[in-house]
Design an enzyme around this catalytic site. Structure first.
Site, PDB file in Angstrom:
ATOM      1  CD  GLU A 100      -2.860   1.323   0.265  1.00  0.00           C
ATOM      2  OE1 GLU A 100      -2.453   1.489  -0.902  1.00  0.00           O
ATOM      3  OE2 GLU A 100      -4.059   1.321   0.563  1.00  0.00           O
ATOM      4  CG  ASP A 101      -0.772   4.725  -1.860  1.00  0.00           C
ATOM      5  OD1 ASP A 101      -1.551   4.207  -1.020  1.00  0.00           O
ATOM      6  OD2 ASP A 101      -1.182   5.444  -2.787  1.00  0.00           O
ATOM      7  CG  ASP A 104      -5.979   8.925   5.914  1.00  0.00           C
ATOM      8  OD1 ASP A 104      -6.113   9.197   7.118  1.00  0.00           O
ATOM      9  OD2 ASP A 104      -6.154   9.754   5.018  1.00  0.00           O
ATOM     10  CG  PHE A 153      -4.211  15.489   0.492  1.00  0.00           C
ATOM     11  CD1 PHE A 153      -5.111  14.451   0.666  1.00  0.00           C
ATOM     12  CD2 PHE A 153      -3.765  15.772  -0.787  1.00  0.00           C
ATOM     13  CE1 PHE A 153      -5.569  13.709  -0.416  1.00  0.00           C
ATOM     14  CE2 PHE A 153      -4.213  15.046  -1.880  1.00  0.00           C
ATOM     15  CZ  PHE A 153      -5.123  14.019  -1.688  1.00  0.00           C
ATOM     16  NE  ARG A 166      -2.471   8.158  -9.924  1.00  0.00           N
ATOM     17  CZ  ARG A 166      -3.059   7.626  -8.868  1.00  0.00           C
ATOM     18  NH1 ARG A 166      -2.333   7.172  -7.878  1.00  0.00           N
ATOM     19  NH2 ARG A 166      -4.369   7.552  -8.798  1.00  0.00           N
TER      20      ARG A 166
END
Length: 177
Positions: A100-101, A104, A153, A166
């Site tokens: 996973e990047d 959260d 963010f 990205r």
């Protein structure tokens, strides 16, 4: 929301990212010595991380892809999880690491790990590049963590805002968002 590139500040530079990914790869190699590893890359965000991590591991690494989403075009999770692309091949009996990047709230990963467990892998672990523990609302056990980050963010290195940014080679955050 309109973002100016000048508003993106570097949180983690490219060299620091690559150094930490090498450390994570070394740990995974040690933990899975002599085994075939199946990485499940969560599209689209974790593709840069998955590829770089896989390239740093000597041995047999298989790649699978899955796509789930809870963001849409917003900067916060909607809470509604949608399966957009399922696995192509079976993971039954395989040693699996979900890549996973960013984690959260943990909602998406909790859903996904429960779903993948039903597919009966031999082992199932979770690896994330970025971890925002202070935003967690669901318990998720993370086996490999690249960086703990503040509640910003973030974009770059696969992470996006409305499909933009990205391709930045670093992790940045919006200064005025």
């Amino acid at each position: 929301m309109s973002i100016n590139m000048d508003e993106i500040k570097v949180l983690i530079d490219e060299q620091t990212l690559q150094r930490r990914i090498q450390e994570m790869a070394d740990q995974i190699k040690k933990d899975y010595e002599g085994k075939t590893i199946t990485f499940i890359c969560i599209l689209k965000g974790s593709v840069f991380f998955t590829v770089d991590l896989a390239k740093k591991i000597d041995g047999d690494v298989r790649l699978e892809f899955i796509r789930v989403s809870s963001y849409g075009g917003d900067t916060c999770s909607s809470g509604e999880i949608k399966m957009k692309l399922d696995l192509k091949d079976s993971i039954r009996g395989k040693d699996v690491i979900v890549i996973e990047d960013i984690i959260d709230t943990g909602r998406t990963l909790k859903y996904l790990l429960e779903y993948l467990t039903l597919k009966r892998p031999n082992s199932l672990k979770l690896c994330t590049l970025l971890n925002k523990k202070e935003r967690r609302v669901c318990d998720v056990d993370v086996d490999y963590v690249g960086f703990e980050i503040p509640d910003e963010f973030v974009v770059g290195y696969g992470l996006d805002y409305d499909e933009k940014y990205r391709n930045l080679p670093y992790i940045g955050y919006f200064e005025n968002v």
